[in-house]
Design an enzyme around this catalytic site. Structure first.
Site, PDB file in Angstrom:
ATOM      1  N   THR A 194       2.849   2.029   0.126  1.00 44.05           N
ATOM      2  CA  THR A 194       2.712   2.387  -1.287  1.00 44.05           C
ATOM      3  C   THR A 194       3.989   3.016  -1.845  1.00 44.05           C
ATOM      4  OG1 THR A 194       1.717   4.490  -0.598  1.00 44.05           O
ATOM      5  CG2 THR A 194       0.220   2.681  -1.124  1.00 44.05           C
ATOM      6  N   GLU A 195       5.099   2.883  -1.124  1.00 47.35           N
ATOM      7  CA  GLU A 195       6.339   3.517  -1.561  1.00 47.35           C
ATOM      8  C   GLU A 195       6.789   3.028  -2.933  1.00 47.35           C
ATOM      9  OE1 GLU A 195       6.405   4.349   2.786  1.00 47.35           O
ATOM     10  OE2 GLU A 195       5.689   2.741   1.504  1.00 47.35           O
ATOM     11  N   LEU A 196       6.757   1.716  -3.153  1.00 44.17           N
ATOM     12  CA  LEU A 196       7.248   1.197  -4.419  1.00 44.17           C
ATOM     13  C   LEU A 196       6.368   1.633  -5.583  1.00 44.17           C
ATOM     14  CD1 LEU A 196       9.005  -0.437  -2.435  1.00 44.17           C
ATOM     15  CD2 LEU A 196       8.801  -2.378  -4.003  1.00 44.17           C
ATOM     16  N   ALA A 220       4.976   4.463  -5.770  1.00 44.14           N
ATOM     17  CA  ALA A 220       5.368   5.846  -6.030  1.00 44.14           C
ATOM     18  C   ALA A 220       6.759   5.934  -6.642  1.00 44.14           C
ATOM     19  CB  ALA A 220       5.321   6.659  -4.740  1.00 44.14           C
ATOM     20  N   GLY A 221       7.524   4.852  -6.590  1.00 41.98           N
ATOM     21  CA  GLY A 221       8.838   4.831  -7.213  1.00 41.98           C
ATOM     22  C   GLY A 221       9.990   5.187  -6.308  1.00 41.98           C
TER      23      GLY A 221
END
Length: 246
Positions: free
Chosen positions: A123-125, A127-128
């Protein structure tokens, strides 16, 4: 922070950084230390306490700590992931609940992954924030071409969906997860240690070569983005969205 128990020569490392075992500087520092402390064990089982295996990076600490914290956190993240990935003995992940973002990478760094509950994914992307080199290459090693979809779509998979793409090797009933993890660890440790260690080194060499080639040029960009005010605001917005969805 990390509870260590011995089961007839197999070390069980339990992440105990409640409530969801989120990764912060202290936990990431403790993991290589715990692995070094059990270097004499035949094998390792990594699991989590409570309802999560590991819910990823403690983003609140990132926002509150600012640049000085991030400059320490990112290298610690890479060291911890590499310590797990390169451990010469068999390492089994017993995923007892949600394994998201950095938690997914922790599981992927293990040789064998069993899962009984929760969701798993990157889910990193969403979260930015971009991937540091080490976590990215560990995921590429574990998933190959399937990584593109998992990473770019921010998918959270259940155990069945994760097994279908090879992210999880076995689905286990919740009450039997640790027993199954210990059994699989014992089976893997039947291979002579020097043979297992060399085989693991050979299998991981392409990932290590990619890390060595990419780290010098990618990590400054990763640090710059993680440290920017724009990223801090994105993380605040993301944390707000998580709170509102509960």
């Amino acid at each position: 922070m990390i509870d260590v128990t011995d089961h007839q020569g197999i070390a069980v490392l339990t992440l105990a950084r409640g409530p969801v075992n989120a990764l912060d500087l202290e936990l990431l520092t403790a993991l290589p230390e715990a692995l070094a402390a059990v270097e004499g064990a035949h094998a390792i089982v990594l699991t989590g306490s409570g309802r999560s295996f590991c819910a990823g990076v403690n983003l609140k600490r990132i926002v509150e700590g600012g640049v000085q914290y991030i400059e320490k956190f990112l290298p610690a993240l890479s060291r911890a992931m590499l310590a797990l990935f390169e451990h010469p003995k068999p390492v089994v992940a017993a995923v007892n609940g949600h394994a998201l973002a950095g938690g997914c990478v922790l599981a992927a760094a293990c040789d064998l992954r069993l899962m009984s509950a929760g969701t798993i994914g990157l889910t990193e992307l969403a979260a930015g924030v971009p991937f540091p080199t080490v976590p990215l290459e560990i995921m590429r090693h574990a998933l190959g071409p399937a990584l593109d979809t998992l990473m770019l779509r921010n998918d959270r998979l259940n155990a069945g969906e994760a097994a279908a793409i090879g992210l999880v090797h076995e689905i286990i009933e919740p009450g039997h997860l640790l027993t199954a993890g210990l059994r699989r660890a014992e089976e893997l440790s039947a291979v002579p240690p020097e043979v297992y260690a060399l085989s693991k080194l050979q299998l991981h060499r392409p990932a290590r070569d990619r890390i060595a080639a990419a780290q010098p040029q990618d990590e400054p960009h990763v640090l710059k983005i993680w440290s920017s005010e724009r990223t801090a605001q994105s993380l605040r917005d993301y944390l707000d969205s998580l709170r509102q969805s509960r």
